[in-house]
Design a protein around this motif. Structure first.
Motif, PDB file in Angstrom:
ATOM      1  N   GLY A   8       0.883  -1.214  -0.141  1.00 52.63           N
ATOM      2  CA  GLY A   8       0.119   0.168   0.143  1.00 52.63           C
ATOM      3  C   GLY A   8       1.058   1.265   0.048  1.00 52.63           C
ATOM      4  O   GLY A   8       2.356   1.023   0.108  1.00 52.63           O
ATOM      5  N   ALA A  56       2.294  -4.336   6.805  1.00 57.47           N
ATOM      6  CA  ALA A  56       1.163  -4.451   6.282  1.00 57.47           C
ATOM      7  C   ALA A  56       0.200  -4.790   7.333  1.00 57.47           C
ATOM      8  O   ALA A  56      -1.161  -4.391   7.302  1.00 57.47           O
ATOM      9  CB  ALA A  56       1.231  -5.251   4.861  1.00 57.47           C
ATOM     10  N   HIS A  91      -0.523  -2.215   9.532  1.00 59.91           N
ATOM     11  CA  HIS A  91      -1.327  -1.107   8.844  1.00 59.91           C
ATOM     12  C   HIS A  91      -2.822  -1.308   8.663  1.00 59.91           C
ATOM     13  O   HIS A  91      -3.647  -0.397   9.130  1.00 59.91           O
ATOM     14  CB  HIS A  91      -0.507  -0.646   7.603  1.00 59.91           C
ATOM     15  N   TYR A  92      -3.088  -2.422   8.158  1.00 59.60           N
ATOM     16  CA  TYR A  92      -4.450  -2.811   7.797  1.00 59.60           C
ATOM     17  C   TYR A  92      -5.333  -3.483   8.739  1.00 59.60           C
ATOM     18  O   TYR A  92      -6.409  -3.221   9.162  1.00 59.60           O
ATOM     19  CB  TYR A  92      -4.494  -3.920   6.623  1.00 59.60           C
ATOM     20  N   GLU A 140      -7.966 -12.270   6.912  1.00 54.63           N
ATOM     21  CA  GLU A 140      -7.121 -11.087   6.866  1.00 54.63           C
ATOM     22  C   GLU A 140      -6.021 -11.479   6.137  1.00 54.63           C
ATOM     23  O   GLU A 140      -5.455 -10.772   5.097  1.00 54.63           O
ATOM     24  CB  GLU A 140      -6.778 -10.693   8.242  1.00 54.63           C
ATOM     25  N   LEU A 158      -4.675  -9.674   2.331  1.00 48.98           N
ATOM     26  CA  LEU A 158      -3.379  -9.370   2.064  1.00 48.98           C
ATOM     27  C   LEU A 158      -2.734 -10.027   0.969  1.00 48.98           C
ATOM     28  O   LEU A 158      -1.974  -9.359   0.013  1.00 48.98           O
ATOM     29  CB  LEU A 158      -2.413  -9.382   3.175  1.00 48.98           C
ATOM     30  N   HIS A 191      -5.800  -0.555  -1.955  1.00 45.01           N
ATOM     31  CA  HIS A 191      -5.806   0.346  -0.767  1.00 45.01           C
ATOM     32  C   HIS A 191      -7.057   1.136  -0.378  1.00 45.01           C
ATOM     33  O   HIS A 191      -7.293   1.454   0.525  1.00 45.01           O
ATOM     34  CB  HIS A 191      -4.416   1.132  -0.560  1.00 45.01           C
ATOM     35  N   PHE A 204      -9.424  -0.246   2.221  1.00 39.97           N
ATOM     36  CA  PHE A 204      -8.784   0.255   3.586  1.00 39.97           C
ATOM     37  C   PHE A 204      -9.385   1.720   4.002  1.00 39.97           C
ATOM     38  O   PHE A 204     -10.043   1.857   4.865  1.00 39.97           O
ATOM     39  CB  PHE A 204      -7.498   0.108   3.698  1.00 39.97           C
ATOM     40  N   PHE A 251     -11.306  -3.833   9.042  1.00 40.02           N
ATOM     41  CA  PHE A 251      -9.891  -3.076   9.178  1.00 40.02           C
ATOM     42  C   PHE A 251      -9.781  -2.463  10.374  1.00 40.02           C
ATOM     43  O   PHE A 251     -10.543  -2.113  11.048  1.00 40.02           O
ATOM     44  CB  PHE A 251      -9.907  -2.238   7.722  1.00 40.02           C
ATOM     45  N   THR A 267      -0.349   4.489   9.985  1.00 42.08           N
ATOM     46  CA  THR A 267       0.048   2.976  10.476  1.00 42.08           C
ATOM     47  C   THR A 267      -0.227   2.778  11.747  1.00 42.08           C
ATOM     48  O   THR A 267      -0.231   3.725  12.425  1.00 42.08           O
ATOM     49  CB  THR A 267       1.427   2.413   9.952  1.00 42.08           C
TER      50      THR A 267
END
Length: 171
Positions: free
Chosen positions: A60, A69, A72-73, A85, A89, A100, A103, A144, A153
């Motif tokens: 992203g 990642a 972040h997510y 999840e 990814l 992205h 998200f 998310f 993040t």
């Protein structure tokens, strides 16, 4: 078709390109890529190549590597990710900046939700996971990390700050 096209590289070739070479599309760069890939595959096991690849790719905007990642997510360490999840990814690897947007808006579109769940169903079909695990994912909705703002993040949990990359992925 008389030209260079995207999508035919192996994970090893993509790793070599990301670590050692430019992204220009020339014959000389491709020859270098083939030679370095051959050396890499003679030296490292497939699992290590995949680990390195997952740690150098973009996930992203300004998100590099699997640990970042996951944080972040989802605000989690990679080992804490749910099956859904993880499937999400994996599904964004071809276009992490494009995907992205899910998200940013805080939810998947129905089509992308089917894509993620289809990956899980395929894992069950290939007996990589149990059918009941795949069935459970069918009923889930991806959640998310609440921020949903590009470029943000989650803070790194203190237990992750002390892990080396090898320790993180041995889980």
């Amino acid at each position: 078709r008389g030209g260079f096209y995207q999508g035919a590289s192996t994970v090893s070739q993509q790793l070599v390109k990301n670590l050692f070479l430019s992204h220009e599309k020339t014959i000389s760069r491709k020859v270098q890529e083939v030679f370095i890939t051959w050396q890499l595959e003679r030296t490292l096991p497939k699992e290590k190549i995949l680990e390195l690849y997952l740690n150098v790719i973009e996930w992203g905007p300004d998100v590099w590597g699997l640990r970042q990642a996951a944080l972040h997510y989802f605000g989690k360490a990679p080992a804490e990710l749910s099956l859904m999840e993880s499937a999400f990814l994996v599904s964004i690897i071809p276009g992490p900046r494009i995907f992205h947007t899910y998200f940013e808006r805080g939810a998947l579109t129905p089509n992308f939700d089917r894509r993620v769940k289809g990956l899980v169903r395929e894992m069950a079909r290939r007996r990589m996971i149990e059918q009941d695990e795949a069935d459970a994912v069918e009923e889930q909705t991806l959640r998310f990390l609440p921020s949903g703002k590009p470029g943000t993040t989650a803070p790194v949990p203190t237990d992750l700050e002390t892990l080396s990359d090898d320790e993180e992925f041995s889980e």
